[in-house]
Scaffold this motif. Sequence first.
Motif, PDB file in Angstrom:
ATOM      1  N   SER A  29      14.107  59.609  59.323  1.00  0.00           N
ATOM      2  CA  SER A  29      14.143  58.633  60.414  1.00  0.00           C
ATOM      3  C   SER A  29      15.496  57.939  60.479  1.00  0.00           C
ATOM      4  O   SER A  29      16.101  57.823  61.549  1.00  0.00           O
ATOM      5  CB  SER A  29      13.030  57.602  60.239  1.00  0.00           C
ATOM      6  N   HIS A  33      18.312  58.385  63.590  1.00  0.00           N
ATOM      7  CA  HIS A  33      18.826  57.240  64.337  1.00  0.00           C
ATOM      8  C   HIS A  33      20.353  57.204  64.293  1.00  0.00           C
ATOM      9  O   HIS A  33      21.014  56.898  65.297  1.00  0.00           O
ATOM     10  CB  HIS A  33      18.254  55.937  63.772  1.00  0.00           C
ATOM     11  N   ALA A 127       8.704  64.577  62.831  1.00  0.00           N
ATOM     12  CA  ALA A 127       9.495  63.462  62.307  1.00  0.00           C
ATOM     13  C   ALA A 127      10.472  62.960  63.368  1.00  0.00           C
ATOM     14  O   ALA A 127      10.662  61.746  63.543  1.00  0.00           O
ATOM     15  CB  ALA A 127      10.253  63.903  61.059  1.00  0.00           C
ATOM     16  N   GLU A 130       8.483  61.112  66.125  1.00  0.00           N
ATOM     17  CA  GLU A 130       8.075  59.782  65.677  1.00  0.00           C
ATOM     18  C   GLU A 130       9.265  58.820  65.633  1.00  0.00           C
ATOM     19  O   GLU A 130       9.115  57.619  65.872  1.00  0.00           O
ATOM     20  CB  GLU A 130       7.434  59.871  64.290  1.00  0.00           C
ATOM     21  N   ALA A 131      10.443  59.346  65.354  1.00  0.00           N
ATOM     22  CA  ALA A 131      11.645  58.519  65.299  1.00  0.00           C
ATOM     23  C   ALA A 131      12.251  58.297  66.680  1.00  0.00           C
ATOM     24  O   ALA A 131      13.310  57.673  66.802  1.00  0.00           O
ATOM     25  CB  ALA A 131      12.683  59.163  64.376  1.00  0.00           C
TER      26      ALA A 131
END
Length: 446
Positions: A29, A33, A127, A130-131
Amino acid sequence: MHIIVAGLSHKTAPVEVRETVTFPEQILSDALHMLTGYPSINEAVILSTCNRMEIYVVANDPDKGKDDVIRFISDYHSLERDKLEKYLYFREGKNAILHLFRVASSLDSMVIGEAQILGQVKTAYNAAFEAEATSTVMNRLFRHGFSAGKRVRTETEIGESAVSISYAAVELAKKVFESLSGRTVMLIGAGEMIELTATHLLSNGVSNVIVTNRTYERAESLARKYNGVAVRFNDFVDQMVHADIVISSTGAPHYVVTKDHVSFVMQKRKNKPIFFIDIAVPRDIDPSAAKIYNVFAYDIDDLDSVVQTNLEERKKAATIAEEIVEHEVLSFSSWLATLEVAPTIASLRRMAEEIRQKELEKHLRKLPNLSEAELNTVNALTSAIINKLLHQPIVKAKEYSTRKDGYLYIESLKVLFNIEDEEEDEEPEGASAFVSKPEASFKINR
């Protein structure tokens, strides 16, 4: 908008390099970002396994996108850029799509047809989702990739045959016994291959493990790993009576299991079948023991022969799988082309013109006495209205399409005007794939 994949794998980098650029699940995550914060990166997915590390991105400029990905890997792992670059490979556009679909279909794996990679790709995508590192393109790309992988699994036999020594042993054991459920395995020795084979047997239903080794402490350690029982080396023949499967790999210079040993065991077992897997060189098990009724014995060459035969079968299945993947790539590429501004504008104009034609025809039937000049005037009037209504949306679409996330505006335009994706047999190429602006002409059947 450009789809790019950058990565390194077992094909391009040694393990000591691959282990310096891993992205464990707990840091994904944060890494995503950071990656999507680079100027040219719109969307991203990071796939990190023991054999590969790949970064999939949607970038607004291909060269800047590649540069940002290299900078990200270097910055995140504190690596010197020039040392990293020589191990990296890049795919762009259709080649990037093809690469992902081949990865998801296990056609790019160290062992073609291995089952784990599709699950690993799904985990990487989830993943990123979700991020909030994915959007329109990556969502569609990866879900289409999963579909390609599933098709390959269900429509070919690419994963049906064992292509490792340990898996081949399990496959042969299944042929000896109707079911492995509840069976007992004895491990003689404690090498890596013997552990791997035992692990595969346990995952296929074997429930009891007996371990023996010349070093009893080593036998105890391995027995604890499998929740089994350790026996002293001098007692293993007596305990072999309880074993349905025996795996041996000791490194001894002579037979550890003799024909007399096996005769004794079979007498005690009342001739119930027993399966020997001898993966030692020199061999641990006397090959003449296989002559005894209901004794099935295979050595490392027997297992390797099974593996080679199965590899050939997988290669045949891979040829069919490649055709499936190519078809799926064309299908996705056709959808991707609809996110470009030109075909979307063409679809918008075509839709507006179809509405104008239908409405004009419907209402002119109620005005049968109009002259040809009047018909032309009405036709020109309705065309002008349509063109003026569409002028600003088209101008803005062209303007916004050049921005970093411009394809999202094009997608919004399609949603607002309910412009559906068109399925095409081949990927559009150049201007010939675009529909030109409709002629502002109209004919009505009187």
